[in-house]
Design a protein around this motif. Structure first.
Motif, PDB file in Angstrom:
ATOM      1  N   ASP A  35      36.970  55.875  57.947  1.00  0.00           N
ATOM      2  CA  ASP A  35      35.961  54.983  58.244  1.00  0.00           C
ATOM      3  C   ASP A  35      34.550  55.290  57.214  1.00  0.00           C
ATOM      4  N   GLY A  36      34.436  56.512  57.084  1.00  0.00           N
ATOM      5  CA  GLY A  36      33.217  57.060  56.413  1.00  0.00           C
ATOM      6  C   GLY A  36      33.440  56.462  54.731  1.00  0.00           C
ATOM      7  N   PHE A  37      34.627  56.736  54.192  1.00  0.00           N
ATOM      8  CA  PHE A  37      34.826  56.380  53.022  1.00  0.00           C
ATOM      9  C   PHE A  37      34.841  54.716  52.802  1.00  0.00           C
ATOM     10  N   PHE A  38      35.309  54.032  53.592  1.00  0.00           N
ATOM     11  CA  PHE A  38      35.260  52.655  53.683  1.00  0.00           C
ATOM     12  C   PHE A  38      33.837  52.118  53.901  1.00  0.00           C
ATOM     13  N   ALA A  39      32.863  52.808  54.556  1.00  0.00           N
ATOM     14  CA  ALA A  39      31.306  52.294  54.777  1.00  0.00           C
ATOM     15  C   ALA A  39      30.845  52.563  53.638  1.00  0.00           C
ATOM     16  N   TRP A  40      30.845  53.762  52.675  1.00  0.00           N
ATOM     17  CA  TRP A  40      30.471  53.932  51.520  1.00  0.00           C
ATOM     18  C   TRP A  40      30.910  53.109  50.338  1.00  0.00           C
ATOM     19  N   GLN A  41      32.369  52.681  50.373  1.00  0.00           N
ATOM     20  CA  GLN A  41      32.931  51.714  49.292  1.00  0.00           C
ATOM     21  C   GLN A  41      32.144  50.390  49.584  1.00  0.00           C
ATOM     22  N   ASP A  42      32.147  50.118  50.791  1.00  0.00           N
ATOM     23  CA  ASP A  42      31.634  48.578  51.057  1.00  0.00           C
ATOM     24  C   ASP A  42      30.336  48.401  50.847  1.00  0.00           C
ATOM     25  N   GLU A  43      29.485  49.632  50.695  1.00  0.00           N
ATOM     26  CA  GLU A  43      28.153  49.311  50.454  1.00  0.00           C
ATOM     27  C   GLU A  43      27.904  49.248  48.842  1.00  0.00           C
ATOM     28  N   ARG A  44      28.938  49.977  48.222  1.00  0.00           N
ATOM     29  CA  ARG A  44      28.828  49.731  46.795  1.00  0.00           C
ATOM     30  C   ARG A  44      29.548  48.346  46.446  1.00  0.00           C
ATOM     31  N   ARG A  45      30.591  47.931  47.145  1.00  0.00           N
ATOM     32  CA  ARG A  45      30.986  46.601  46.905  1.00  0.00           C
ATOM     33  C   ARG A  45      29.942  45.232  47.225  1.00  0.00           C
ATOM     34  N   GLU A  46      28.923  45.474  48.421  1.00  0.00           N
ATOM     35  CA  GLU A  46      27.973  44.514  48.626  1.00  0.00           C
ATOM     36  C   GLU A  46      27.111  44.411  47.411  1.00  0.00           C
ATOM     37  N   HIS A  47      26.987  45.512  46.697  1.00  0.00           N
ATOM     38  CA  HIS A  47      25.837  45.454  45.603  1.00  0.00           C
ATOM     39  C   HIS A  47      26.536  45.253  44.291  1.00  0.00           C
ATOM     40  N   GLY A  48      27.762  44.929  44.182  1.00  0.00           N
ATOM     41  CA  GLY A  48      28.344  44.745  42.962  1.00  0.00           C
ATOM     42  C   GLY A  48      28.750  46.108  42.114  1.00  0.00           C
ATOM     43  N   LEU A  49      28.966  47.023  42.885  1.00  0.00           N
ATOM     44  CA  LEU A  49      29.139  48.599  42.332  1.00  0.00           C
ATOM     45  C   LEU A  49      30.474  49.160  42.539  1.00  0.00           C
ATOM     46  N   TRP A  50      31.439  48.256  42.856  1.00  0.00           N
ATOM     47  CA  TRP A  50      32.820  48.955  43.113  1.00  0.00           C
ATOM     48  C   TRP A  50      33.524  48.238  42.144  1.00  0.00           C
ATOM     49  N   PRO A  51      33.993  48.848  41.088  1.00  0.00           N
ATOM     50  CA  PRO A  51      34.555  48.130  39.834  1.00  0.00           C
ATOM     51  C   PRO A  51      36.195  48.363  39.928  1.00  0.00           C
ATOM     52  N   TYR A  52      36.626  48.790  41.081  1.00  0.00           N
ATOM     53  CA  TYR A  52      38.237  48.827  41.168  1.00  0.00           C
ATOM     54  C   TYR A  52      38.698  47.859  41.728  1.00  0.00           C
ATOM     55  N   ALA A  53      40.294  47.922  41.849  1.00  0.00           N
ATOM     56  CA  ALA A  53      41.044  46.883  42.094  1.00  0.00           C
ATOM     57  C   ALA A  53      40.991  45.528  41.998  1.00  0.00           C
ATOM     58  N   LYS A  54      40.657  45.487  40.758  1.00  0.00           N
ATOM     59  CA  LYS A  54      40.299  43.886  40.217  1.00  0.00           C
ATOM     60  C   LYS A  54      41.933  43.522  40.103  1.00  0.00           C
ATOM     61  N   SER A  55      42.030  42.279  39.890  1.00  0.00           N
ATOM     62  CA  SER A  55      43.296  41.527  39.969  1.00  0.00           C
ATOM     63  C   SER A  55      43.301  40.352  38.678  1.00  0.00           C
ATOM     64  N   THR A  56      44.315  40.437  37.901  1.00  0.00           N
ATOM     65  CA  THR A  56      44.218  39.518  37.010  1.00  0.00           C
ATOM     66  C   THR A  56      44.734  38.235  37.472  1.00  0.00           C
ATOM     67  N   ALA A  57      44.161  36.893  36.814  1.00  0.00           N
ATOM     68  CA  ALA A  57      44.376  35.635  37.359  1.00  0.00           C
ATOM     69  C   ALA A  57      45.117  35.081  36.070  1.00  0.00           C
ATOM     70  N   SER A  58      45.544  35.675  35.367  1.00  0.00           N
ATOM     71  CA  SER A  58      45.960  35.159  33.822  1.00  0.00           C
ATOM     72  C   SER A  58      46.749  36.239  33.435  1.00  0.00           C
TER      73      SER A  58
END
Length: 456
Positions: A35-58
């Motif tokens: 839970d603690g990790f997810f809260a930190w990760q999601d806060e970064r995600r909310e502000h566009g600061l989580w650069p990982y787990a991208k997926s290619t669309a092409s």
């Protein structure tokens, strides 16, 4: 607090902290420990600061479309894919994959220890053996599993493993699975290795020692003196293992990487390779000098014995890639790749950006503090360039960097675009991050951020 482009305040916690902070969570409820990790990760995600787990669309070509893990589209020049010789979409490769599907379907449907081998996988073993001066080859479903197995399959509880401190996760985890006698030496430090080996042999002359290194370290783009490692191993009766994941097939006129450049192919006891960087597929191999060792690995390295074998599609793809790698076309692709690498490093320097290590398909571009790097990564994606951010603990604290990955099919114009956009992104990030540091009211915060920014 700082503010992003949309004017939303960025909380301090989104700019600080690292994955290491959440590595050892406590509490009786196992399921709640994330839970603690997810809260930190999601806060970064909310502000566009989580650069990982991208997926290619092409297809992951030199230009592609991708999506963040929350669905936002990112499109532009692509320096984030591990396809060094640009073979993943090569017509010959795709044709081989289609033919394998028509003949075999898509699944090996068994472990290699049982009925999982195919005509293609057996031919692949022979092809790699021929390329590596008739070594015995054991195939694995991923490069990671090959690295893990090369240690776990041979080392036993009373043995010792001595690793370069930056050795890949698969090698470290293989050591942890095999023995408690794990030792690290300073990165590329042969004298440090000798001291470790001497201490071990002063108290234990009976058990084995496996010395583990890489021919090209992927976060720093540097390489060891393999002859010096060999001499040190010989002095103390140790076995030498070299992981060639990132340079095998794509470096050197013959594609044999730094082992070939240093004329050390025959002087290393165990060679590990991966298919996911140059050979357009998943999978990996361990190459040893005797059939007895290879047969032992087949039945005592868990990731080979208890995993499904390479699919016929994977084996056929890698076989076709080897055909190209060993041809004149392969030589030309390696030359184009190195031309792109050298041009990239030169243009980055001209633009005032620091590249690390030696010329390789990996061009680490130093940023500095983690908060600065997170903003720079967000900015880079917003202006149409894709490159992977690497931060602590994968690299030293305060040493965050873009790990730019170059392909043979990149053009000079692609490189120019990335350099221009990265410089622009880093300039904007520096202004925003500087504002954060200057407005942070906590005691000593400016000194702390500046120290982090200047850390190597």
């Amino acid at each position: 607090m700082s503010a992003n482009k949309q004017g939303r305040a960025i909380p301090e916690t989104a700019l600080k902290g690292s994955l290491r902070d959440f590595r050892q969570p406590a509490g009786a409820e196992l399921i709640r420990r994330g839970d603690g990790f997810f809260a930190w990760q999601d806060e970064r995600r909310e502000h566009g600061l989580w650069p990982y787990a991208k997926s290619t669309a092409s297809a992951p070509k030199t230009h592609c479309s991708a999506r963040t893990d929350c669905g936002e589209e990112v499109s532009g020049v692509n320096f984030a894919s591990q396809d060094y010789l640009s073979l993943a979409s090569h017509p010959q490769i795709k044709e081989a994959a289609i033919e394998a599907i028509e003949e075999y379907g898509v699944h090996s449907a068994g472990s290699a220890a049982l009925l999982g081998n195919t005509r293609q996988s057996l031919q692949l073993e022979r092809t790699i053996s021929d390329y590596l001066n008739e070594r015995e080859i054991v195939l694995y479903p991923t490069g990671w599993s090959a690295g893990f197995a090369s240690v776990q399959g041979l080392v036993r509880p009373n043995d010792h493993v001595v690793l370069d401190v930056l050795a890949h996760s698969c090698l470290q985890e293989g050591a942890r699975a095999a023995t408690q006698n794990i030792h690290f030496h300073g990165h590329l430090n042969v004298e440090g290795l000798a001291r470790r080996l001497q201490r071990i042999r002063n108290t234990d002359r009976e058990n084995g020692i496996l010395v583990v290194t890489e021919s090209l370290f992927s976060m720093h783009s540097d390489t060891p003196d393999i002859a010096a490692l060999r001499a040190t191993c010989d002095e103390y009766g140790a076995t030498l293992l070299v992981d060639c994941a990132h340079d095998f097939g794509c470096i050197g006129d013959d594609g044999l990487g730094h082992l070939g450049l240093q004329n050390m192919i025959d002087n290393v006891d165990i060679i590990i390779g991966s298919f996911s960087k140059t050979f357009a597929s998943n999978g990996g191999f361990v190459a040893v000098k005797s059939r007895a060792t290879a047969e032992y690995l087949k039945y005592y390295s868990a990731t080979q014995t208890f995993s499904n074998a390479l699919s016929p599609v994977q084996a056929a793809t890698v076989l076709a890639a080897f055909e190209i790698v060993r041809s004149q076309e392969g030589r030309e692709r390696r030359r184009r790749l190195m031309d792109n690498i050298l041009y990239m490093r030169n243009e980055m320097a001209k633009a005032g950006m620091e590249t690390l290590g030696d010329p390789s398909p990996i061009v680490p571009v130093r940023v500095g503090a983690e908060g600065l790097a997170r903003i720079a990564s967000r900015e880079l994606a917003s202006v149409g360039a894709i490159a992977n951010l690497v931060e602590y603990p994968a690299v030293p604290q305060g040493g965050a960097r873009f790990r730019v990955q170059v392909m043979a099919d990149h053009s000079a114009e692609d490189v120019d675009m990335l350099v221009r956009l990265m410089r622009e992104a880093m300039r904007h990030a520096d202004l925003e991050f500087r504002s954060y540091r200057e407005n942070d009211p906590s005691p000593g915060s400016v000194r702390g951020w500046e120290a982090a920014s200047n850390a190597a």
